[in-house]
Design an enzyme around this catalytic site. Structure first.
Site, PDB file in Angstrom:
ATOM      1  N   HIS A 148      24.391  24.109  51.045  1.00 13.69           N
ATOM      2  CA  HIS A 148      23.666  25.249  51.624  1.00 13.69           C
ATOM      3  C   HIS A 148      22.303  24.784  52.122  1.00 13.69           C
ATOM      4  CE1 HIS A 148      23.804  29.597  52.447  1.00 13.69           C
ATOM      5  NE2 HIS A 148      22.511  29.383  52.642  1.00 13.69           N
ATOM      6  N   ASP A 149      22.174  24.849  53.424  1.00 15.31           N
ATOM      7  CA  ASP A 149      20.932  24.477  54.110  1.00 15.31           C
ATOM      8  C   ASP A 149      20.563  23.004  53.970  1.00 15.31           C
ATOM      9  OD1 ASP A 149      20.452  26.837  55.412  1.00 15.31           O
ATOM     10  OD2 ASP A 149      19.038  27.608  53.925  1.00 15.31           O
TER      11      ASP A 149
ATOM     12  N   HIS B 210      33.455  35.027  61.047  1.00 13.11           N
ATOM     13  CA  HIS B 210      33.609  33.722  61.717  1.00 13.11           C
ATOM     14  C   HIS B 210      35.026  33.178  61.481  1.00 13.11           C
ATOM     15  CE1 HIS B 210      32.194  32.475  57.774  1.00 13.11           C
ATOM     16  NE2 HIS B 210      30.913  32.727  58.037  1.00 13.11           N
TER      17      HIS B 210
ATOM     18  N   HIS C 212      34.727  29.024  55.131  1.00 12.72           N
ATOM     19  CA  HIS C 212      34.382  30.100  54.200  1.00 12.72           C
ATOM     20  C   HIS C 212      34.843  31.421  54.806  1.00 12.72           C
ATOM     21  CE1 HIS C 212      31.141  31.686  51.208  1.00 12.72           C
ATOM     22  NE2 HIS C 212      32.054  32.616  51.428  1.00 12.72           N
TER      23      HIS C 212
ATOM     24  N   ASN D 267      31.247  21.955  57.357  1.00  9.38           N
ATOM     25  CA  ASN D 267      31.585  23.381  57.370  1.00  9.38           C
ATOM     26  C   ASN D 267      31.631  23.852  58.827  1.00  9.38           C
ATOM     27  OD1 ASN D 267      31.213  26.251  57.474  1.00  9.38           O
ATOM     28  ND2 ASN D 267      30.639  26.210  55.318  1.00  9.38           N
TER      29      ASN D 267
ATOM     30  N   GLU E  44      36.099  27.991  50.772  1.00  4.94           N
ATOM     31  CA  GLU E  44      35.117  28.672  49.938  1.00  4.94           C
ATOM     32  C   GLU E  44      35.306  30.179  50.047  1.00  4.94           C
ATOM     33  OE1 GLU E  44      31.315  25.749  50.557  1.00  4.94           O
ATOM     34  OE2 GLU E  44      31.371  27.571  51.728  1.00  4.94           O
TER      35      GLU E  44
ATOM     36  N   GLY F 232      27.021  22.835  57.187  1.00  5.59           N
ATOM     37  CA  GLY F 232      27.489  23.516  58.391  1.00  5.59           C
ATOM     38  C   GLY F 232      26.377  23.945  59.317  1.00  5.59           C
TER      39      GLY F 232
ATOM     40  N   THR G 124      24.469  35.567  54.417  1.00  3.70           N
ATOM     41  CA  THR G 124      25.101  34.306  54.016  1.00  3.70           C
ATOM     42  C   THR G 124      25.110  34.264  52.488  1.00  3.70           C
ATOM     43  OG1 THR G 124      25.071  31.899  54.318  1.00  3.70           O
ATOM     44  CG2 THR G 124      22.920  32.978  54.103  1.00  3.70           C
TER      45      THR G 124
END
Ligand SMILES: CC(=O)[C@@H](O)[C@H](O)COP(=O)(O)O
Ligand SMILES: NCC(=O)COP(=O)(O)O
Length: 242
Positions: free
Chosen positions: A190-191, A50, A43, A7, A70, A213, A100
């Site tokens: 995620h994370d 971003h 995303h 990501n 995404e 990411g 997020t």
């Protein structure tokens, strides 16, 4: 073998800090693929904090692996995805003003909406994935929407793993196995990080793809992008071969 999709939101965050084109997002995506990543994830959020909508058009011709977009399927996002036809679209129920992604879909409550949106993407030949909390009760409805995959929302796993609570993997395993029984592929993200990725995939080797990411770009500050990507690929390989 589980695929690694990088990501690149955070690279766009740094670029946007100065308003110019450093670092160059397109060049970064090309390098990330050269370093061995099997996909590029972005995303684009409505506030373009971003990834900007223009980035999608700039990245599309250069991404040669799997392009995964995404986002929340609002009209502008749907138009963007349909105009660029990535290999995969991951539907995320982005909450307003959230820092997020902070939840997966309630596939029962939003069943009709998801079914309609998924039909449109599938007719365009785009693989669809639904961002989902690790909750087996949501799987049957997810499968009935016509989606191809789910993406397990792994924030809670990452937090608990960091605290030493390995049992936190349990609902993820149950949800993944039920999803597979229902004909769905399973992604995760995620994370996820170099600390927790190996354990996660050892426990659920059926994971088709992880998108990573925030941790990966942060780790790359110390280790370099090539070395970091190679380290993920090694951990994923070891986990898959166990
Ligand atoms: C869908 C998901 O899990 C997110 O991790 C996301 O893509 C990250 O978005 P931000 O980079 O905006 O935090
Ligand atoms: N789908 C998850 C993703 O793309 C990356 O999430 P994170 O690693 O930035 O938390």
């Amino acid at each position: 073998m589980t695929k690694l999709s990088v990501n690149i939101n955070k690279i766009a965050t740094i670029r946007n800090a100065r308003g110019g084109n450093t670092p160059n997002l397109v060049e970064a995506a090309i390098k990330i693929e050269q370093f061995g990543a099997q996909g590029i994830t972005i995303h684009p959020r409505p506030d373009e904090r971003h990834i900007r909508y223009q980035d999608v058009y700039d990245l599309k011709p250069v991404v040669k692996t799997e392009f995964n977009i995404e986002g929340k399927p609002v009209e502008s996002f749907m138009e963007l995805v349909l105009a660029n036809k990535p290999e995969q679209v991951t539907l995320v129920p982005d909450a307003e003003n959230a820092i997020t992604s902070n939840a997966g879909w309630d596939t029962v409550k939003h069943f009709d909406y998801l079914t309609d949106v998924i039909k449109i993407f599938k007719e365009a030949g785009i693989r669809t994935s639904i961002f989902l909390d690790p909750n087996p009760a949501l799987v049957e409805a997810a499968a009935k929407t016509g989606a191809d995959r789910i993406e397990l929302y792994t924030e809670e796993f990452a937090t608990q793993y960091g605290l030493g609570n390995l049992a936190a993997i349990k609902p993820y395993k149950e949800t993944a196995l039920l999803a597979i029984e229902n004909g769905l592929g399973v992604n995760a993200g995620h994370d996820l990080s170099l600390d927790n990725i190996q354990y996660f995939i050892e426990e659920i080797p059926q994971i088709a793809e992880v998108s990573i990411g925030h941790a990966l770009i942060s780790e790359a500050l110390y280790m370099g992008l090539e070395n970091t990507i190679q380290s993920y690929l090694r951990k994923i390989e070891v986990a898959n071969l166990k």
